[in-house]
Write a protein that holds these residues in place. Structure first.
Motif, mmCIF file in Angstrom:
data_model
loop_
_atom_site.group_PDB
_atom_site.id
_atom_site.type_symbol
_atom_site.label_atom_id
_atom_site.label_comp_id
_atom_site.label_asym_id
_atom_site.label_seq_id
_atom_site.Cartn_x
_atom_site.Cartn_y
_atom_site.Cartn_z
ATOM 1 N N ALA A 37 32.605 50.862 58.014
ATOM 2 C CA ALA A 37 33.296 51.725 58.981
ATOM 3 C C ALA A 37 34.656 51.191 59.386
ATOM 4 O O ALA A 37 35.513 51.956 59.843
ATOM 5 C CB ALA A 37 32.421 51.899 60.226
ATOM 6 N N ASP A 38 34.893 49.890 59.238
ATOM 7 C CA ASP A 38 36.172 49.303 59.619
ATOM 8 C C ASP A 38 37.024 49.073 58.364
ATOM 9 O O ASP A 38 36.715 49.606 57.302
ATOM 10 C CB ASP A 38 35.932 47.995 60.389
ATOM 11 C CG ASP A 38 37.020 47.695 61.402
ATOM 12 O OD1 ASP A 38 38.191 48.033 61.140
ATOM 13 O OD2 ASP A 38 36.721 47.122 62.462
ATOM 14 N N THR A 39 38.062 48.267 58.486
ATOM 15 C CA THR A 39 38.989 48.068 57.375
ATOM 16 C C THR A 39 38.435 47.103 56.329
ATOM 17 O O THR A 39 37.543 46.293 56.599
ATOM 18 C CB THR A 39 40.330 47.521 57.891
ATOM 19 O OG1 THR A 39 40.073 46.385 58.731
ATOM 20 C CG2 THR A 39 41.083 48.571 58.680
ATOM 21 N N VAL A 40 38.979 47.209 55.120
ATOM 22 C CA VAL A 40 38.782 46.216 54.070
ATOM 23 C C VAL A 40 40.168 45.721 53.671
ATOM 24 O O VAL A 40 41.152 46.449 53.787
ATOM 25 C CB VAL A 40 38.039 46.797 52.847
ATOM 26 C CG1 VAL A 40 36.622 47.186 53.203
ATOM 27 C CG2 VAL A 40 38.792 47.995 52.259
ATOM 28 N N VAL A 41 40.236 44.475 53.197
ATOM 29 C CA VAL A 41 41.538 43.891 52.892
ATOM 30 C C VAL A 41 41.459 43.125 51.576
ATOM 31 O O VAL A 41 40.417 42.543 51.241
ATOM 32 C CB VAL A 41 41.994 42.958 54.043
ATOM 33 C CG1 VAL A 41 41.084 41.751 54.169
ATOM 34 C CG2 VAL A 41 43.448 42.548 53.874
ATOM 35 N N LEU A 42 42.566 43.173 50.817
ATOM 36 C CA LEU A 42 42.641 42.402 49.585
ATOM 37 C C LEU A 42 42.431 40.930 49.905
ATOM 38 O O LEU A 42 43.138 40.359 50.730
ATOM 39 C CB LEU A 42 44.014 42.599 48.934
ATOM 40 C CG LEU A 42 44.312 41.726 47.712
ATOM 41 C CD1 LEU A 42 43.470 42.171 46.522
ATOM 42 C CD2 LEU A 42 45.798 41.762 47.372
ATOM 43 N N ALA A 43 41.452 40.307 49.239
ATOM 44 C CA ALA A 43 41.091 38.930 49.574
ATOM 45 C C ALA A 43 41.334 37.958 48.437
ATOM 46 O O ALA A 43 41.590 36.770 48.675
ATOM 47 C CB ALA A 43 39.623 38.856 49.991
ATOM 48 N N ASN A 44 41.255 38.432 47.180
ATOM 49 C CA ASN A 44 41.397 37.492 46.067
ATOM 50 C C ASN A 44 41.707 38.238 44.777
ATOM 51 O O ASN A 44 41.259 39.370 44.573
ATOM 52 C CB ASN A 44 40.105 36.685 45.887
ATOM 53 C CG ASN A 44 40.257 35.563 44.880
ATOM 54 O OD1 ASN A 44 41.081 34.666 45.058
ATOM 55 N ND2 ASN A 44 39.488 35.599 43.806
ATOM 56 N N TYR A 45 42.497 37.587 43.914
ATOM 57 C CA TYR A 45 42.722 38.080 42.568
ATOM 58 C C TYR A 45 42.498 36.923 41.606
ATOM 59 O O TYR A 45 43.249 35.949 41.609
ATOM 60 C CB TYR A 45 44.132 38.642 42.416
ATOM 61 C CG TYR A 45 44.483 39.022 40.985
ATOM 62 C CD1 TYR A 45 43.562 39.703 40.176
ATOM 63 C CD2 TYR A 45 45.718 38.702 40.427
ATOM 64 C CE1 TYR A 45 43.865 40.053 38.870
ATOM 65 C CE2 TYR A 45 46.038 39.059 39.126
ATOM 66 C CZ TYR A 45 45.108 39.725 38.350
ATOM 67 O OH TYR A 45 45.403 40.068 37.051
ATOM 68 N N ASN A 46 41.437 37.016 40.818
ATOM 69 C CA ASN A 46 41.114 36.006 39.823
ATOM 70 C C ASN A 46 41.788 36.401 38.510
ATOM 71 O O ASN A 46 41.342 37.325 37.830
ATOM 72 C CB ASN A 46 39.589 35.904 39.644
ATOM 73 C CG ASN A 46 39.184 34.757 38.748
ATOM 74 O OD1 ASN A 46 39.837 34.467 37.743
ATOM 75 N ND2 ASN A 46 38.097 34.089 39.099
ATOM 76 N N GLN A 47 42.860 35.715 38.173
ATOM 77 C CA GLN A 47 43.641 36.108 36.999
ATOM 78 C C GLN A 47 42.901 35.842 35.695
ATOM 79 O O GLN A 47 43.118 36.551 34.712
ATOM 80 C CB GLN A 47 44.985 35.380 37.000
ATOM 81 C CG GLN A 47 45.884 35.771 38.163
ATOM 82 C CD GLN A 47 47.298 35.233 38.013
ATOM 83 O OE1 GLN A 47 47.741 34.912 36.920
ATOM 84 N NE2 GLN A 47 48.004 35.123 39.127
ATOM 85 N N SER A 48 42.017 34.839 35.664
ATOM 86 C CA SER A 48 41.299 34.531 34.429
ATOM 87 C C SER A 48 40.292 35.619 34.084
ATOM 88 O O SER A 48 40.112 35.981 32.915
ATOM 89 C CB SER A 48 40.597 33.172 34.542
ATOM 90 O OG SER A 48 39.655 33.187 35.599
ATOM 91 N N THR A 49 39.605 36.174 35.099
ATOM 92 C CA THR A 49 38.637 37.245 34.856
ATOM 93 C C THR A 49 39.208 38.630 35.171
ATOM 94 O O THR A 49 38.541 39.628 34.943
ATOM 95 C CB THR A 49 37.374 37.038 35.716
ATOM 96 O OG1 THR A 49 37.732 37.111 37.105
ATOM 97 C CG2 THR A 49 36.747 35.678 35.432
ATOM 98 N N GLU A 50 40.430 38.638 35.730
ATOM 99 C CA GLU A 50 41.091 39.885 36.141
ATOM 100 C C GLU A 50 40.213 40.683 37.113
ATOM 101 O O GLU A 50 40.113 41.902 37.039
ATOM 102 C CB GLU A 50 41.475 40.727 34.921
ATOM 103 C CG GLU A 50 42.526 40.034 34.047
ATOM 104 C CD GLU A 50 43.010 40.900 32.914
ATOM 105 O OE1 GLU A 50 42.253 41.790 32.472
ATOM 106 O OE2 GLU A 50 44.153 40.698 32.451
ATOM 107 N N THR A 51 39.581 39.941 38.025
ATOM 108 C CA THR A 51 38.733 40.542 39.055
ATOM 109 C C THR A 51 39.467 40.535 40.387
ATOM 110 O O THR A 51 40.012 39.509 40.801
ATOM 111 C CB THR A 51 37.417 39.771 39.189
ATOM 112 O OG1 THR A 51 36.707 39.813 37.943
ATOM 113 C CG2 THR A 51 36.541 40.375 40.279
ATOM 114 N N ILE A 52 39.467 41.682 41.048
ATOM 115 C CA ILE A 52 40.086 41.811 42.363
ATOM 116 C C ILE A 52 38.982 41.976 43.396
ATOM 117 O O ILE A 52 38.027 42.721 43.190
ATOM 118 C CB ILE A 52 41.060 43.003 42.394
ATOM 119 C CG1 ILE A 52 42.259 42.708 41.484
ATOM 120 C CG2 ILE A 52 41.537 43.296 43.815
ATOM 121 C CD1 ILE A 52 43.310 43.799 41.457
#
Length: 448
Positions: A303-318
């Motif tokens: 119900a509240d906000t979500v925020v970008l927390a991590n970008y793993n460049q090796s697995t290309e996972t956000i």
């Protein structure tokens, strides 16, 4: 008096739980109706979430810092959450010409620059490509759009330029502001608009953080837990459920067709989605970020906000982390707090989604003897305690420090979650509460 308070809380909770079940039933029946529609209709109605998250919130800076106080060693810092709507409008109305120069600038030089005048510094949790704010540039090349940053600076007395900095690469970028286009930062300079607190800059591994100098009081919170029926998600991932092969093994149920698999773990209350890709294709950074957020908006019912927390460049996972009143939420193995997305040009290849979420707050939260607020020690005291109680190797691997809410399931009622404020430390890419960090150090000391 205590009995009346307890009766009131239990009565309120009962009503909220009944309402929660009713809303879940409505969503489930909506999912069944969608399953009976034509294939073309199913493909256009694929959102399992009834919450509309905003991209500007997810990619916003989470902290703002005022530099230029009478004491050169002290800055003022605050969360941006209370002013996020105004901040989004401010950023949308900014108009840059182009990047004029880029240069290598170490941490010491960066801090020295900020001590030379009055500055406003916006801090992001994770690197962002400039393409995310491409609409603010008149002329942004493709290479520049894929330039990453995690700090944005405005000189209070000279707003003809805006500066972008990446603490990981130590690259400093300068963007010129379109002539006669002022940047409205006045609301952030007004200390009545945000709960600014005093802090000092501190250099840790690949980062510059601001450590508070005084204790802070943070409210406890309690919410009713909600959860959608699994079928709502299955209907979204598989347009034709007649082709799906369900398999159960203990607490894990797997739904499989020729190219996709969805597994739902009843122990961890998480969903994992995997899809086979034969021709992955390439994605530029901006597209990857935007499409990842679109998947969060499609499935996340928080119900509240979500925020970008991590970008793993090796697995290309956000990864996107849940927030509560602008404070990050943490949980065991991030089962209840983080959504992970991996995708390629042709679509999503992996999704990890927390299935339990909150919507309805409980007015009388469950707390301990400390009352309805918890006082956390000053960041400077915390840092001193860490230095005295952990190994030098652990201390040298600290990347960040923040205040977070810990998700704790209620012992009294399995339909309630309590959120306890705690200090969190990021060590070698992993967040851990200060108490857990001390416990780990003690176990190592005793050889466990």
């Amino acid at each position: 008096m205590g009995i009346n308070r307890e009766h009131l809380r239990n009565g309120t909770l009962t009503v909220l739980v009944i309402l929660s079940f009713f809303l879940s039933y409505r969503l489930w029946t909506a999912g069944r109706t969608m399953n009976d529609e034509s294939l073309s209709s199913q493909m256009t109605r694929t959102a399992a979430s009834t919450v509309n998250h905003h991209q500007a919130d997810a990619f916003r800076p989470v902290e703002v810092v005022l530099h230029g106080s009478d004491n050169e060693d002290i800055v003022l810092t605050s969360h941006t959450y209370p002013m996020r709507n105004l901040m989004n409008q401010t950023f949308e109305n900014m108009l840059f010409d182009q990047l004029t120069r880029s240069e290598l600038r170490g941490y010491d030089a960066y801090i020295e620059e900020l001590s030379t005048g009055d500055w406003l510094e916006f801090i992001y949790l994770e690197e962002l490509p400039l393409g995310i704010i491409e609409q603010t540039f008149d002329n942004l090349s493709r290479d520049a759009a894929n330039t990453f940053f995690n700090r944005m600076l405005v000189n209070v007395n000279d707003r003809s330029q805006v500066y972008f900095y990446n603490t990981n690469t130590e690259i400093f970028h300068v963007a010129s502001v379109v002539e006669n286009q002022g940047i409205n930062i006045e609301p952030f300079l007004n200390q009545d608009n945000l709960p600014y607190v005093e802090a000092i800059p501190y250099i840790v591994d690949k980062n510059i953080i601001y450590i508070t100098t005084n204790p802070v009081d943070i409210s406890y919170k309690s919410y009713v837990i909600d959860q959608l029926p699994n079928q709502v998600y299955i209907n979204n991932f598989f347009p034709d459920t007649s082709l799906v092969d369900p398999r159960s093994n203990g607490n894990i149920t797997r739904y499989i067709d020729l190219t996709k698999e969805v597994s739902i773990n009843d122990n961890t209350e998480t969903l994992n989605y995997l899809r086979q890709i034969t021709e992955p294709g390439e994605l530029d950074a901006t597209t990857r970020y935007v499409r990842s957020f679109e998947q969060v908006n499609r499935f996340e019912n928080w119900a509240d906000t979500v925020v970008l927390a991590n970008y793993n460049q090796s697995t290309e996972t956000i990864s996107f982390r849940r927030e509560l009143d602008g404070i990050q939420v943490f949980s065991s193995f991030d089962y209840e707090s983080v959504t992970d997305i991996s995708l390629v040009e042709s679509g999503v290849t992996h999704l990890k989604l927390p299935l339990r979420f909150i919507r309805t707050p409980i007015a009388i939260p469950e707390t301990d003897a400390e009352g309805e607020k918890r006082q956390l020690i000053a960041g400077t005291e915390l840092l001193e305690d860490i230095q005295n109680n952990v190994s030098l190797e652990t201390f040298d691997n600290i990347e960040d420090i923040t205040i977070g809410y810990t998700w704790i399931d209620s012992i009294e009622n399995n339909q309630v979650v309590n959120f306890t404020p705690e200090w969190y430390i990021k060590i070698s890419g992993t967040w851990v509460s200060y108490q857990d960090l001390l416990n780990q150090q003690e176990e190592r000391a005793y050889g466990f």
